[in-house]
Structures are given as structure tokens and as C-alpha cells.
Enzyme design. Structure first.
Site, mmCIF file in Angstrom:
data_model
loop_
_atom_site.group_PDB
_atom_site.id
_atom_site.type_symbol
_atom_site.label_atom_id
_atom_site.label_comp_id
_atom_site.label_asym_id
_atom_site.label_seq_id
_atom_site.Cartn_x
_atom_site.Cartn_y
_atom_site.Cartn_z
ATOM 1 N N LYS A 25 4.694 -1.332 -6.413
ATOM 2 C CA LYS A 25 3.331 -1.721 -6.035
ATOM 3 C C LYS A 25 2.654 -2.444 -7.192
ATOM 4 C CE LYS A 25 3.064 1.972 -2.675
ATOM 5 N NZ LYS A 25 2.735 3.374 -2.363
ATOM 6 N N GLN A 69 -0.313 8.354 -4.624
ATOM 7 C CA GLN A 69 1.089 8.297 -4.188
ATOM 8 C C GLN A 69 1.533 9.681 -3.701
ATOM 9 O OE1 GLN A 69 3.049 5.448 -4.080
ATOM 10 N NE2 GLN A 69 4.542 6.741 -3.032
ATOM 11 N N ASP A 92 -4.798 2.791 1.417
ATOM 12 C CA ASP A 92 -3.714 3.271 2.274
ATOM 13 C C ASP A 92 -4.161 3.441 3.730
ATOM 14 O OD1 ASP A 92 -1.199 3.485 1.287
ATOM 15 O OD2 ASP A 92 -1.444 5.482 0.426
#
Ligand SMILES: NC(=O)c1ccc[n+]([C@@H]2O[C@H](COP(=O)([O-])OP(=O)(O)OC[C@H]3O[C@@H](n4cnc5c(N)ncnc54)[C@H](OP(=O)(O)O)[C@@H]3O)[C@@H](O)[C@H]2O)c1
Length: 260
Positions: A25, A69, A92
Site C-alpha cells: 500500500k 491493517q 477502507d
């Protein structure tokens, strides 16, 4: 505005798969000129410490997207952390408010993997309206939001799961089949309708017993299935990169929303 969009990725502990995802990422941010604010915490970090960092990031004007994460160590409450993220910075798209917007067909940040599936279908001009779509898997992360997004595009949607009776009969009815199960090569070619569009969301690490080396395998038995399907996504290289692309898209959308 005079600055580039910024994404903060919070990582806890040293799970090698998570570390690889985070690196990927951050590299993707670099590649497109987005600033990444990596935050790495030891495995014993407390909920309160993480919440304090998220609150700082919420208030930081250089940060447009924040993500934690997953998975997290057991002592941490991931939903509590998600709720701490400002919904407009929820890169997200997993904050309950953003999921609520999806249910209500309102604008909002969309969860990245389902958003990536839809972007891919759109890119390839796959007709969705009136088609039978079957999603195998009903997680809040993948299965449910994909089903809602397909419904939004006027597909007739069936969600299958571990209690579905005669799964093969259900999947054989699919014009668009999405597998989000987490079991390697679980869907076999005989479960696919000839000409179906097949999307493989699964990412499973399978160890070669001889070499001990791990490789990534999807939920679909690719080799035989590609002979039956009209389109099929590979693993790796299919929905995984689309998920990262949509993460950056969400961050960019948040950035744009702040422009006068
Ligand atoms: N490409 C990406 O970027 C990306 C992103 C996220 C996840 N993934 C991958 O996608 C896969 C699914 O992730 P997830 O988070 O949704 O997993 P999950 O939370 O474990 O959900 C798995 C789903 O599969 C269903 N299932 C399990 N066994 C089944 C069976 N025998 N028949 C039918 N359905 C069955 C489960 O049904 P029940 O609800 O009945 O238990 C559940 O709804 C994993 O491989 C994950 O690594 C990929």
C-alpha cells in the site's frame, strides 16, 4: 490546496502477510504521488494508545484516509478502532456509517474489495442489470457489501454461505459468480455455468509440501474453470491489486471532498 493526498496506515505487530500488504500500500502511494503516513506499533500496544493516535490523525489536515491493517492481536477491539476513525477519512470503507450509506444507496466511502470488484466489472463492460449474481461468502468485509453493490446495479442477487444447501446447484445458476470464501480451489469448474463471469476474491496461502514454499491460490480452481467461464480473475493479480487501487481512490475522494 498545495499538498498531495495523504493516507495513514496503522499496523500492529509483525504478521508477515500484513507487513507485505502494508508495504504494498505504501509503495502504491509513492507511485502515484500520495503521501503515506506509516504507523507501526508493537504487538502489545493498548486500545487506548491506538485510539489516541487515530484521534490525532482525524484532526491532522494532511491526512485524508486512515486504515487499520487487519487482523489485529486478540486483545484489541477492531470495531472500536473503526468507530474511532472519522467516517470521512475511513479509507477502507468499513465504518458502520459508510456501510449504512451503502445499504441506503447513499454516497459514502465504499469498502475497497467490493468496490474493486465493481470497478473491474465496469471496466470490462460486463452487463449486470437483470443478471443472476451469486456471491459465495457473507462477511461484512467482502460478501455482504459485494451483494449490496450488485443489487444496486440491478442484478438478481443470491448470497450463499456455509449452510447453503446444494451449493453447486446455486452457483450453476450464476451469470456472475463471486467467490469470497477463503478456501483454496473450493469452487470447481463443474460448479460454473458455461460463459459465466467469475470473480475470485479468495487469497489463500498454500504450502508446497516438498519445497516448503508458499504460493497464493484463489477460491476458484482456475485452470479448469477458465475453460468454462467467459471472464475469470486470477489470483494473485486480480482483485488484490484492485483493492489497493480502490483504497487510493477512496483517499483521493476524501481529499477532493475537502476542496472548496
Ligand atoms: N482480494 C482482496 O483484496 C481480499 C480482501 C479481503 C479478503 N480477501 C480474501 O477473501 C476470502 C474471504 O474473506 P472474508 O474476510 O470474507 O472471510 P470470512 O470472514 O472467513 O468469510 C468467509 C465466508 O465464506 C463462507 N463459507 C465458508 N465455508 C463455506 C462453504 N463450505 N460453503 C459456502 N460458504 C462457505 C462463510 O460462511 P458462514 O458465514 O456461514 O460462516 C463466510 O461467510 C479470504 O480468502 C480472504 O483472504 C481478499
Amino acid at each position: 490546496m498545495g499538498r498531495s493526498p495523504g493516507l495513514a496506515v496503522l499496523m500492529v505487530g509483525d504478521n508477515p502477510a500484513s507487513a507485505a500488504y502494508v508495504r504494498n500500500k505504501e509503495r502504491s502511494c509513492d507511485r502515484i504521488g500520495m503521501t503515506s503516513f506509516g504507523k507501526h506499533f508493537p504487538a502489545d500496544v493498548t486500545q487506548r494508545e491506538l485510539e489516541a493516535v487515530i484521534q490525532e490523525l482525524n484532526a491532522d489536515d494532511r491526512v485524508d484516509g486512515i486504515l487499520v491493517q487487519l487482523p489485529l492481536p486478540d486483545h484489541l477491539d477492531s470495531v472500536g478502532l473503526l468507530l474511532t476513525i472519522a467516517p470521512e477519512k475511513d479509507a477502507d470503507g468499513l465504518h458502520p456509517l459508510n456501510l449504512g450509506h451503502l445499504v441506503r444507496s447513499e454516497e459514502g466511502l465504499r469498502s475497497c474489495t467490493p468496490y474493486g470488484v465493481m470497478a473491474l466489472l465496469k471496466e470490462y463492460d460486463i452487463p449486470i442489470q437483470g443478471k443472476n449474481a451469486v456471491v459465495v461468502g457473507r462477511s461484512i468485509l467482502v460478501g455482504k457489501p459485494i451483494a449490496l453493490m450488485l443489487l444496486e446495479e440491478n442484478a438478481t442477487v443470491t448470497i450463499a454461505h456455509s449452510r447453503t444447501a446444494d451449493l453447486a446447484a446455486v452457483t450453476r445458476g450464476a451469470d456472475i459468480l463471486v467467490a469470497a470464501v477463503g478456501r483454496s480451489e473450493f469452487i470447481t469448474a463443474d460448479m460454473i455455468k458455461p460463459g459465466a463471469v467469475v470473480i475470485d476474491v479468495g487469497i489463500n496461502r498454500v504450502k508446497n509440501p516438498e519445497t516448503g514454499k508458499a504460493r497464493l491460490v484463489g477460491d476458484i480452481a482456475f485452470e479448469a474453470s477458465e475453460k468454462v467461464a467467459s471472464y475469470i480473475t486470477p489470483v494473485p493479480g486480480g482483485i488484490g491489486p484492485m483493492t489497493v487501487a480502490m483504497l487510493l481512490q477512496n483517499t483521493f475522494n476524501s481529499y477532493k471532498a475537502k476542496l472548496p
